[in-house]
Design an enzyme around this catalytic site. Structure first.
Site, short mmCIF file in Angstrom:
data_model
loop_
_atom_site.label_atom_id
_atom_site.label_comp_id
_atom_site.label_asym_id
_atom_site.label_seq_id
_atom_site.Cartn_x
_atom_site.Cartn_y
_atom_site.Cartn_z
N GLU A 1 23.87 -52.65 3.86
CA GLU A 1 24.98 -51.14 4.02
C GLU A 1 26.38 -51.75 3.22
OE1 GLU A 1 23.14 -52.62 6.61
OE2 GLU A 1 21.64 -50.70 6.77
N HIS B 1 20.74 -44.96 18.50
CA HIS B 1 20.13 -44.50 17.59
C HIS B 1 20.18 -42.51 17.16
CE1 HIS B 1 18.00 -47.64 17.05
NE2 HIS B 1 17.82 -47.61 15.97
#
Ligand SMILES: Cc1ncc(C[n+]2csc(CCOP(=O)(O)OP(=O)(O)O)c2C)c(N)n1
Lengths: 329, 339
Positions: free
Chosen positions: B65, B134
Site C-alpha cells: 500500500e 476489520h
C-alpha cells in the site's frame, strides 16, 4: 537433522488435530448461514480463514520450538496455534466469541493470544514481523533463551514492513526466523503477478543472512530446513529466511467462490493433500503402525470434539464487558 | 409498487457503473488496488471492469500500500486520474504517510501548482463480527486531516453521483462505503441502500448534505449506515408523536454546516449518530458547528449516539452492545426530554 520417531508422531498428531479442528469449525460455521449465507449469522460469525493444506509448515517449524519461544502468526493462524501448543479449549471458545475464550471473546479467530506459549497473531498483512523481531531483541537484551518466529504469507513480502524487519533483525543479529508460507495466492492475486521474483528466499541476500526455499509442502523437508535456521538463531548466529511451498486447499475465506482459480487446480491440490501423504510415508518407513496412526487420529478427533464442546457450552460474555480491558488493569 | 423504469442497483454496482462510464470518457482514469481485477473488488465495486478495460487500466497490485498509494499520488500529479482501492479502512495504518502527508498536502505545499486528482476508496463499518481490525469507520481521522475531501454515501443513487464527482474533482477524495450497505451476497445489506439509479452518468455535489426526512421536533444527523438507523428511529418517534428530521451528511469534507444549522434552527434539538468512535470525531464536530454558531437555537443539550471509545470487539453480544442502533437513538430522545 532428521526428525525422530517421537517427533514424527508429534508432527502427524498436530497436523491431524489442526485438520480435524478446522473441519469441525467449517461445519459449524455454516450453522445459521443456510439457506442464505450471511457472514454475520451463526455460532461463529465474521470472517473465517482456514489453513487446511498448510499444516506441514506449522509442524515442521514448531517441532523445534518450545513454550518459551515466540511465534507471531497471521489472519490464518489455526495450524500454527495448534502446533505451538495454544490451549485448544480456550482457542475454540475465542473463535465462538465466548467468555471463556483466550481474550474473553474480544478478539475472535484473527486475534488469538496465548501468553502461556508466547503465541499471538493479527489480521493485517505483515503486522507480525515487527513484534517478532522485538521479542528476539528482548531475548537478546535480557540474555534470556528463546527465538522468535514470524509466520507470514508470500503476499506479505511485498509490504515495506517485511524489508524493514528483516534488515533490523540482521543488523542486530537477532534470534529471529521469518517463515514465508507460500500458498501462491494472496486472496485472488497469484504470486507470479504480484512478486517480481519466484523464490523469495533469494531476498535473504539483501540482508546478508541465509535463505532457503523448501518445495513440495513436505513436512520432513520443512523440519530439516527449520531445524537448521532455528539452531543458528539459538547459537546467536542471527536470523534466517525460509520460504516454504504449501497449498491452500480451501478459499481465502469461507464463502469465497474462488472464481479466480484456474480450472482443475483445486482437484490437483486435493490429490496432493499432505496429511494422507505423510500417513503413507510413516507406514512405508515403518515409523508408525496402522494401529498407532489410528490411535493418533481418534485421540486428535476426541481432543477437538472436547474443545468444541467446551466452546459451545461456555457462556457468552456480558455485553458490557466490551468496555473493559482497554487499558492495563 | 415498483415503477416500470426503475433500475435498482446496489451501492457496489452503482460505484462500478460510475467508474465504467468515466473510464469510457476519460482515458486518464484507471483503477488499482488489491483484488480489484479478477475478483472485482472484495466489496464488488470494480466488478466487470477488468473484462471491459483490461489489465493495463484495471491493475491488481501487490500488498504494497505504501508503494501503490504513493504511486497514485505521483501518477495523479503527472496527468492521470487514479482510482485506488484498499478494501478495509482499518488497513490504512500501513500507508498513512502517503495519504495524509502527500496526497492531502501536495496541492498546498506546491501553492496549487501540483494537483492530486485521485480517489481513494475503502470500506467502513462492522456489525458482522469481524473484530477490531476489520470493522472500524475512522471517519473522523480522515476528516480531521486537512487536504482531502471525504464522502460517505448512504444509498446507491448518491454512491454513483459521488463517485463520478470524485473522479472529476481536481482534489483528492476519500470515498468511504459502508459494508452493510454495499449489497454483497455474503453479507447482509440494509434494504434502503439499494435504490433507483439512472443509467446515464451524473454527479452529486461534494460538500452538500441532504435532508432525507423532514421534521420539526428534533434533527438527527448521520452518515452512511447511521442514516438508515436514524430513519428507523424517526419512524418509531413518529409513533410517539415526535417529528424527527433526518440529515444525511453525504460528505464530511467539505462539511455542509449550513444545512445542519438550518435544520437545528428549525427543530431546536440535535442528536448525532456516528458509528465511529465517540470522542474527538464527527459527532463532536457536528455539535460544535451548531453551538459555536448560535447556541440560542437549542432547546435541549445535544446528544450523541456513537461507538464507545473502545476497540471493536469480536463477540456478537459485545459488538452489538457498542454499535449505534434505532433503540439508542429513541432513547437519546427520551434522555433529552428527561433532562
Ligand atoms: C495491510 C493489509 N492489506 C490488505 C489486507 C487484506 N488481505 C487480507 S489477507 C490478504 C492476502 C494475504 O496473502 P498472503 O500474505 O499470501 O497470505 P494468505 O492469505 O495466502 O495466507 C490480503 C490482501 C490486509 N489484511 N492488510
Amino acid at each position: 537433522m532428521s526428525p525422530t520417531r517421537d517427533e514424527l508422531h508429534w508432527m502427524y498428531r498436530n497436523m491431524v488435530t489442526s485438520r480435524s479442528f478446522e473441519e469441525a469449525i467449517a461445519k459449524i460455521y455454516f450453522e445459521g448461514k443456510t439457506p442464505v449465507f450471511n457472514m454475520a449469522n451463526g455460532p461463529i460469525p465474521g470472517e473465517m480463514h482456514l489453513s487446511d493444506g498448510q499444516e506441514p509448515v506449522a509442524v515442521g517449524v514448531c517441532a523445534h520450538l518450545n513454550r518459551t519461544d515466540v511465534v507471531t502468526a497471521t489472519h490464518r493462524p489455526h495450524h500454527q496455534a495448534i502446533a505451538k501448543g495454544v490451549d485448544l479449549d480456550r482457542m475454540a471458545a475465542e473463535i465462538f466469541g465466548k467468555s471463556t475464550g483466550l481474550s474473553g471473546g474480544r478478539g475472535g479467530h484473527m486475534h488469538i493470544f496465548d501468553p502461556e506459549v508466547n503465541f499471538a497473531c493479527s489480521g493485517i498483512i505483515g503486522q507480525g514481523l515487527g513484534p517478532a523481531v522485538g521479542a528476539a531483541l528482548s531475548r537478546q537484551m535480557q540474555d534470556k533463551p528463546g527465538v522468535a518466529v514470524a509466520f507470514i504469507g508470500e503476499g506479505a513480502v511485498n509490504q515495506g514492513a517485511f524489508h524493514e524487519a528483516m534488515n533490523l533483525a540482521a543488523v542486530w543479529k537477532l534470534p529471529f526466523i521469518c517463515v514465508i508460507e507460500d500458498n501462491s495466492w494472496g486472496i485472488s492475486v497469484p504470486k507470479q503477478s504480484s512478486t517480481a521474483i519466484a523464490n523469495n528466499a533469494e531476498r535473504a541476500a539483501a540482508y546478508g543472512i541465509p535463505g532457503m526455499r523448501v518445495e513440495g509442502n513436505d513436512p520432513y523437508a520443512i523440519y530439516d530446513a527449520a531445524g537448521e535456521a532455528i539452531a543458528r538463531a539459538r547459537a546467536g548466529e542471527g536470523p534466517s529466511l525460509l520460504e516454504i511451498e504449501t497449498y491452500r486447499l480451501a478459499g481465502h475465506f469461507m464463502g469465497d467462490a474462488e472464481g479466480y482459480r484456474p480450472k482443475g487446480e483445486k482437484d490437483a491440490l486435493q490429490e496432493a493433500d499432505p496429511i494422507p501423504r505423510m500417513r503413507t510415508r510413516l507406514l512405508t518407513d515403518g515409523v508408525a503402525s496402522e494401529s498407532e496412526l489410528a490411535a493418533i487420529e481418534s485421540e486428535s478427533l476426541a481432543r477437538v470434539e472436547a474443545a468444541i464442546r467446551f466452546a459451545r457450552d461456555s457462556e457468552d460474555p456480558a455485553p458490557e464487558d466490551a468496555l473493559t480491558c482497554v487499558f492495563a488493569a | 409498487m415498483s415503477k416500470t423504469n426503475e433500475r435498482r442497483l446496489t451501492i457496489a454496482r452503482a460505484m462500478a457503473e460510475a467508474v465504467q462510464q468515466e473510464m469510457q470518457l476519460d482515458p486518464s482514469v484507471f483503477v488499482m488496488g488489491e483484488d480489484i481485477g479478477a475478483l472485482g473488488g472484495v466489496y464488488g465495486n470494480t466488478r466487470g471492469l477488468l473484462d471491459e478495460f483490461g489489465p493495463q487500466r484495471i491493475r491488481d497490485t501487490p500488498i504494497s500500500e505504501t508503494a501503490f498509494i504513493g504511486a497514485a499520488v505521483g501518477a495523479a500529479q503527472d496527468g492521470m486520474r487514479p482510482v485506488v482501492e484498499l478494501m478495509f479502512v482499518d488497513f490504512f495504518g500501513v500507508c498513512f504517510d502517503a495519504i495524509y502527508n502527500l496526497m492531502a498536502k501536495n496541492n498546498y505545499f506546491s501553492g496549487g501548482s501540483f494537483k492530486v486528482p485521485m480517489v481513494l476508496m475503502t470500506s467502513t463499518g462492522g456489525g458482522y463480527s469481524d473484530a477490531g481490525q476489520h470493522s472500524q469507520c475512522v471517519y473522523g481521522t480522515f476528516a480531521h486531516l486537512p487536504g482531502m475531501k471525504v464522502v460517505a454515501p448512504s444509498n446507491a443513487y448518491d454512491a454513483k453521483g459521488l463517485m463520478t464527482a470524485a473522479m472529476r474533482d481536481d482534489s483528492p477524495v476519500v470515498y468511504m462505503y459502508h459494508k452493510g450497505l454495499q449489497g454483497m451476497g455474503w453479507l447482509g445489506t440494509e434494504a434502503g441502500a439499494t435504490v433507483h439509479v439512472p443509467e446515464e452518468s451524473y454527479t452529486l455535489e461534494i460538500g452538500k448534505a441532504k435532508v432525507v426526512r423532514p421534521g420539526k421536533d428534533v434533527t438527527i444527523v448521520s452518515l452512511g449506515m447511521g442514516v438508515h438507523n436514524a430513519l428507523k428511529a424517526a419512524m418509531r418517534l413518529e409513533e410517539q408523536g415526535v417529528s424527527a428530521e433526518v440529515v444525511d451528511l453525504v460528505s464530511l469534507v467539505p462539511l455542509d454546516r449550513d444545512t445542519i444549522r438550518a435544520s437545528v434552527a428549525k427543530t431546536g434539538r440535535l442528536i448525532v449518530v456516528d458509528e465511529d468512535y465517540m470522542s474527538y470525531g464527527v459527532s463532536g464536530e457536528i455539535i460544535a458547528s451548531v453551538t459555536e454558531h448560535d447556541i440560542s437555537v437549542l432547546k435541549a443539550a445535544p446528544k450523541r449516539v456513537a461507538f464507545p471509545d473502545v476497540p471493536i470487539p469480536f463477540a456478537r453480544v459485545m459488538e452489538q452492545y457498542c454499535l449505534p442502533n434505532p433503540d439508542k437513538i429513541v432513547e437519546a430522545w427520551s434522555r433529552m426530554q428527561a433532562a
